[in-house]
Design a protein around this motif. Sequence first.
Motif: not given
Length: 367
Positions: A305, A351, A353-354, A356
């Motif tokens: 993350d 947070s 950006h998670r 991916d």
Amino acid sequence: MLISQFKCATAYQVLWGAELTHRGQQIKNDLESRRAIRRNRRKRKTRYRKPRFLNRTRKPGWLPPSLESRVKNIVTWVNRIRRYVPITGVSQELVKFDLFAMQNPEISGKEYQQGELAGYEVREYLLAKWGRKCAYCGVENLPLEVEHIHPKSKGGSDRVSNLTLACRGCNQAKGNQDIRDFLDKKPDILSRILKQASQPLKDATAVNSTRWALFQQLKQTGLPIEVSTGGKTKYNRTRLGLPKTHWLDAACVGNVEVLQVFTEQPLLIAAKGWGSRQMCTTNKYGFPVKHRTRCKTFFGFGTGDMVSAILPFGKFAGTHVGRLTVRESGVFEMRTPLGKVSPVRHKYCKSIHRNDGYMYAFSTNVQ
């Protein structure tokens, strides 16, 4: 490193561009490391995973995992872009090099082998094969000329295996001499050139096989697909007077007469994967040293993350932006462009950006 590009164009206008960096070499290294650990474990008198033979089959069109990941990365981004943009077609550089035209340049009567485009196929392949530098002196960033290893005046052919790249000085110095006479006092360079010239077109074949697999995957999207070759892409880019960049090469794929570029900064996308399924951490000898929990998320954060952390005190006091490596204790590590930051407590993280499977950045080279 193989880089793929996407373009968003309407009426030959480039509105958005990106460059996707694959992780095929990392996958290959991970598989080799796993294989070495398993082989080492089988030699010891401990419980081990027995080798399995003759119980695995490969489906038609099978590709090594390192190459298959490249195909899947591109298909993933095609589907992502389709969610937000009304895509009506895809242009793909189906083959990097026209192998038949390079292997048989003397054959006549074939229209696609004539004119300027056939020469671009050969030149583009030679640039890739010889590393864009002179084969004799190693000079780079200078105009290079196509040179016959065995002089054509003495029976040498135009086959790609008899061609190399040379700067103007080396090309004139060699003239129509036999390469063994020209490099009589440089046996190391002579041996390297002869060995590299005799190598088969396996690199071009590997690229072509990957792109055919990609073509089959793109067909399943139902979109019209326009295909072209690397030589034609370079021809279009040279004719349009565009600089050599990967994302502009993507905009020049296919039949492009006029092209207007409305963006200067492509998005850089790097495939990083989703983590590892390994259940224990091993040392360099393959022995387990630490157990890994099945839980991937702690305190709302997962490894990979992207977060912003404001550290109030300590060696790394200040604001940092980077990717996390999470731990059950809540004391994390952060990887930033300037290096590793540790410790980073979860209560200081916000947070952005998670994870991916990809990392993003903007190019600093503005055209």
